[in-house]
Scaffold this motif. Structure first.
Motif, PDB file in Angstrom:
ATOM      1  N   UNK A 277       0.872  42.132  77.038  1.00  0.00           N
ATOM      2  CA  UNK A 277       1.691  41.863  75.855  1.00  0.00           C
ATOM      3  C   UNK A 277       0.848  41.469  74.638  1.00  0.00           C
ATOM      4  N   UNK A 278      -0.287  42.151  74.456  1.00  0.00           N
ATOM      5  CA  UNK A 278      -1.106  41.912  73.262  1.00  0.00           C
ATOM      6  C   UNK A 278      -0.354  42.426  72.044  1.00  0.00           C
ATOM      7  N   UNK A 279      -0.665  41.831  70.883  1.00  0.00           N
ATOM      8  CA  UNK A 279       0.063  42.172  69.670  1.00  0.00           C
ATOM      9  C   UNK A 279      -0.908  42.465  68.530  1.00  0.00           C
ATOM     10  N   UNK A 280      -0.587  43.469  67.717  1.00  0.00           N
ATOM     11  CA  UNK A 280      -1.335  43.765  66.501  1.00  0.00           C
ATOM     12  C   UNK A 280      -2.795  44.068  66.774  1.00  0.00           C
ATOM     13  N   UNK A 281      -3.655  43.475  65.922  1.00  0.00           N
ATOM     14  CA  UNK A 281      -5.094  43.751  66.021  1.00  0.00           C
ATOM     15  C   UNK A 281      -5.739  43.154  67.260  1.00  0.00           C
ATOM     16  N   UNK A 282      -5.004  42.357  68.036  1.00  0.00           N
ATOM     17  CA  UNK A 282      -5.530  41.859  69.301  1.00  0.00           C
ATOM     18  C   UNK A 282      -5.699  43.001  70.302  1.00  0.00           C
ATOM     19  N   UNK A 283      -4.975  44.076  70.096  1.00  0.00           N
ATOM     20  CA  UNK A 283      -5.132  45.269  70.947  1.00  0.00           C
ATOM     21  C   UNK A 283      -6.412  45.978  70.521  1.00  0.00           C
ATOM     22  N   UNK A 284      -7.309  46.286  71.429  1.00  0.00           N
ATOM     23  CA  UNK A 284      -8.547  46.973  71.046  1.00  0.00           C
ATOM     24  C   UNK A 284      -8.257  48.275  70.300  1.00  0.00           C
ATOM     25  N   UNK A 285      -9.075  48.553  69.282  1.00  0.00           N
ATOM     26  CA  UNK A 285      -8.866  49.745  68.462  1.00  0.00           C
ATOM     27  C   UNK A 285      -8.833  51.012  69.315  1.00  0.00           C
ATOM     28  N   UNK A 286      -9.761  51.129  70.237  1.00  0.00           N
ATOM     29  CA  UNK A 286      -9.802  52.318  71.083  1.00  0.00           C
ATOM     30  C   UNK A 286      -8.551  52.483  71.912  1.00  0.00           C
ATOM     31  N   UNK A 287      -7.993  51.359  72.393  1.00  0.00           N
ATOM     32  CA  UNK A 287      -6.763  51.418  73.181  1.00  0.00           C
ATOM     33  C   UNK A 287      -5.592  51.875  72.315  1.00  0.00           C
ATOM     34  N   UNK A 288      -5.535  51.419  71.055  1.00  0.00           N
ATOM     35  CA  UNK A 288      -4.455  51.867  70.150  1.00  0.00           C
ATOM     36  C   UNK A 288      -4.518  53.375  69.922  1.00  0.00           C
ATOM     37  N   UNK A 289      -5.731  53.894  69.717  1.00  0.00           N
ATOM     38  CA  UNK A 289      -5.885  55.328  69.489  1.00  0.00           C
ATOM     39  C   UNK A 289      -5.566  56.126  70.747  1.00  0.00           C
ATOM     40  N   UNK A 290      -6.042  55.668  71.914  1.00  0.00           N
ATOM     41  CA  UNK A 290      -5.759  56.378  73.158  1.00  0.00           C
ATOM     42  C   UNK A 290      -4.259  56.387  73.434  1.00  0.00           C
ATOM     43  N   UNK A 291      -3.571  55.277  73.156  1.00  0.00           N
ATOM     44  CA  UNK A 291      -2.125  55.234  73.363  1.00  0.00           C
ATOM     45  C   UNK A 291      -1.404  56.280  72.542  1.00  0.00           C
ATOM     46  N   UNK A 292      -1.808  56.482  71.298  1.00  0.00           N
ATOM     47  CA  UNK A 292      -1.202  57.518  70.458  1.00  0.00           C
ATOM     48  C   UNK A 292      -1.429  58.905  71.054  1.00  0.00           C
ATOM     49  N   UNK A 293      -2.671  59.182  71.479  1.00  0.00           N
ATOM     50  CA  UNK A 293      -2.993  60.500  72.019  1.00  0.00           C
ATOM     51  C   UNK A 293      -2.240  60.759  73.320  1.00  0.00           C
ATOM     52  N   UNK A 294      -2.107  59.721  74.175  1.00  0.00           N
ATOM     53  CA  UNK A 294      -1.391  59.878  75.445  1.00  0.00           C
ATOM     54  C   UNK A 294       0.095  60.125  75.188  1.00  0.00           C
ATOM     55  N   UNK A 295       0.716  59.347  74.323  1.00  0.00           N
ATOM     56  CA  UNK A 295       2.135  59.550  74.033  1.00  0.00           C
ATOM     57  C   UNK A 295       2.376  60.912  73.396  1.00  0.00           C
ATOM     58  N   UNK A 296       1.515  61.312  72.467  1.00  0.00           N
ATOM     59  CA  UNK A 296       1.655  62.612  71.816  1.00  0.00           C
ATOM     60  C   UNK A 296       1.632  63.731  72.857  1.00  0.00           C
ATOM     61  N   UNK A 297       0.797  63.613  73.854  1.00  0.00           N
ATOM     62  CA  UNK A 297       0.670  64.647  74.888  1.00  0.00           C
ATOM     63  C   UNK A 297       1.781  64.546  75.921  1.00  0.00           C
ATOM     64  N   UNK A 298       2.048  63.344  76.440  1.00  0.00           N
ATOM     65  CA  UNK A 298       2.999  63.191  77.539  1.00  0.00           C
ATOM     66  C   UNK A 298       4.444  63.393  77.080  1.00  0.00           C
ATOM     67  N   UNK A 299       4.767  63.114  75.839  1.00  0.00           N
ATOM     68  CA  UNK A 299       6.105  63.424  75.332  1.00  0.00           C
ATOM     69  C   UNK A 299       6.345  64.929  75.354  1.00  0.00           C
ATOM     70  N   UNK A 300       5.322  65.713  74.974  1.00  0.00           N
ATOM     71  CA  UNK A 300       5.466  67.167  74.981  1.00  0.00           C
ATOM     72  C   UNK A 300       5.532  67.725  76.409  1.00  0.00           C
ATOM     73  N   UNK A 301       4.950  67.001  77.377  1.00  0.00           N
ATOM     74  CA  UNK A 301       4.942  67.464  78.769  1.00  0.00           C
ATOM     75  C   UNK A 301       6.168  66.983  79.553  1.00  0.00           C
ATOM     76  N   UNK A 302       7.057  66.183  78.951  1.00  0.00           N
ATOM     77  CA  UNK A 302       8.225  65.674  79.664  1.00  0.00           C
ATOM     78  C   UNK A 302       7.889  64.558  80.635  1.00  0.00           C
ATOM     79  N   UNK A 303       6.828  63.800  80.374  1.00  0.00           N
ATOM     80  CA  UNK A 303       6.395  62.745  81.283  1.00  0.00           C
ATOM     81  C   UNK A 303       6.923  61.365  80.873  1.00  0.00           C
TER      82      UNK A 303
END
Length: 470
Positions: A314-340
């Motif tokens: 339950x990290x919030x804002x900038x407490x979330x590592x920058x790399x994790x924020x970017x990876x989360x965007x890329x994963x959601x962008x891909x998995x939403x299109x795949x129906x996951x």
């Protein structure tokens, strides 16, 4: 005292301890005896000769520091003897005994024989001793000066030689250090590449556990890689991100087939708990690998949310590592299109709309805007932004070509990694593999510098064309 012309006179000290070697030249042995007796206690090594020729012959064999000639030298004028000694042994001190105080004879001896001193008989022992000590001290000082001058000249010659070659030696050493530095850099690059290659190989093994629609690593990798190149991310962050993109779903390997194939929004109770544990499981699987600690941290937190409602911490804002924020965007962008995530596959444009809608709640608003902008303007699924590439079938490949993108099999196995230099053997194996599997691959190949062209060329159009992931 002995009578032979070349006899050495008795000395109370050993030869190795004598202060100097003195040669006494006189026809009458009685005069030599008196002189030897006067000098015997001073520590000198005493030699005698009864004539001039004998004296010269003796000096050819012995090192003599000082010569004293008596009043009578039978076979040679003593001034001539002293002159001969001066010419051949100029640093030998020359002293003349005389029984007459003839000023003209003294001047003649001094001028021609370069006599250091003239002693009138009978002599005063104290004055004789003082004169000899002063003469020998002066001789020693001159010899030491010559020795030091010779040593200085030798050192100057050595320094001159060193100076003349210093620049060349510095240049040679600089080249050696540069070669060593280049070797270390090459070894480091190869080590880094081996880490990345091993990680991608491991990711391809993960794909054997997942069905084709769930094999998202290649597309997530392309998205992260493109964003990192466009925004010139730090090299360490870039490396950790690319490895995280390849390994982020490792924690799902322990799931059942039913859980793997169920969209996130349809999970309840224990299934939802298991789903939310996969980032932690993935992190734990990497904790023993020192060079993947940054990657493990990104994987643990890539499901956190900007407003603090994500998991596992339950990290919030900038407490979330920058790399994790970017990876989360890329994963959601891909998995939403795949129906996951949702029970249906969401079209690409609708996915971009959803990302914008949840910006500031699920996603970092600034990072989300930059990510969406990249997806709209760049070629995120290609992963070769900024490179000049061409697509070739295997029959057109040639040894020495460099692969611009990972090549995967239909089942998701990594066949060749990006940056691999093709050899004739690899090309033949690939063609044979295609024949066995009855499939044809198109490989993205980096174009040589000399073949790159500007806007409007075919390669330029290829760089900006969105291709489906391999």
């Amino acid at each position: 005292m002995q009578s032979a012309d070349t006899d050495q006179l008795a000395n109370t000290k050993g030869q190795d301890e004598c202060l100097a070697t003195l040669l006494l030249v006189e026809e009458e042995s009685s005069a030599l005896d008196l002189l030897a007796t006067a000098l015997q206690g001073d520590g000198y090594r005493l030699l005698k000769a009864s004539g001039g020729e004998a004296a010269l012959a003796l000096m050819e064999r012995e090192s003599v520091d000082l010569v004293i000639t008596g009043a009578r030298v039978p076979d040679m004028d003593r001034v001539e003897l002293l002159s001969a000694i001066q010419q051949k042994w100029p640093d030998c001190i020359r002293v003349m005994l005389t029984d007459q105080a003839d000023p003209n004879a003294m001047v003649h001896a001094i001028n021609k024989g370069r006599v250091h001193s003239v002693i009138t008989q009978p002599w005063n022992d104290e004055e004789l001793h003082l004169m000899l000590r002063q003469a020998l001290a002066h001789q020693h000082a001159e010899r030491e000066q010559k020795r030091l001058e010779a040593a200085t000249q030798q050192q100057n010659r050595t320094l001159a030689e060193l100076n003349s070659t210093l620049e060349q030696r510095v240049e040679a050493r600089t080249q050696e250090l540069k070669q060593l530095s280049d070797m270390l850099d090459a070894a480091y690059v190869e080590l880094e590449r081996s880490h990345v290659t091993a990680t991608r190989a491991l990711a391809s093994l993960l794909n054997l556990r997942l069905s084709s629609p769930l094999q998202t690593n290649a597309q997530v990798d392309a998205l992260v890689r493109t964003f990192a190149e466009i925004h010139d991310l730090d090299e360490t962050l870039r490396r950790d991100l690319l490895m995280a993109a390849a390994l982020y779903n490792m924690g799902r390997l322990i799931w059942s087939d039913r859980l793997l194939n169920t969209p996130e929004q349809k999970l309840f109770a224990q299934d939802q708990v298991a789903y939310q544990r996969y980032p932690v499981t993935g992190e734990k699987l990497l904790t023993s690998l020192e060079h993947l600690q940054g990657t493990a941290r990104i994987i643990r937190h890539h499901r956190e949310r900007w407003n603090g409602t994500g998991f596992p911490d339950q990290l919030e804002g900038n407490a979330i590592p920058y790399g994790a924020r970017l990876l989360g965007l890329a994963v959601d962008f891909t998995e939403l299109q795949r129906g996951m995530i949702l029970p249906r596959k969401v079209p690409r444009q609708q996915v971009l709309s959803l990302l914008r809608k949840f910006s500031g709640r699920i996603y970092d608003p600034d990072l989300c805007n930059a990510f969406v902008k990249m997806c709209l303007e760049q070629a995120p699924d290609l992963g070769v932004v900024g490179q000049s590439v061409e697509s070739l079938v295997s029959s057109k490949l040639k040894p020495g070509m460099i692969l611009a993108q990972d090549l995967y099999s239909e089942s998701g196995i990594l066949l060749l990694h990006e940056g691999k230099e093709l050899t004739r053997g690899l090309i033949e194996k690939l063609i044979h593999f295609e024949e066995v599997e009855d499939i044809r691959y198109s490989l993205l190949i980096r174009k040589p510098e000399s073949q790159r062209s500007g806007p409007g060329s075919e390669s330029h159009r290829l760089e900006n064309k969105t291709l489906p992931p391999q």
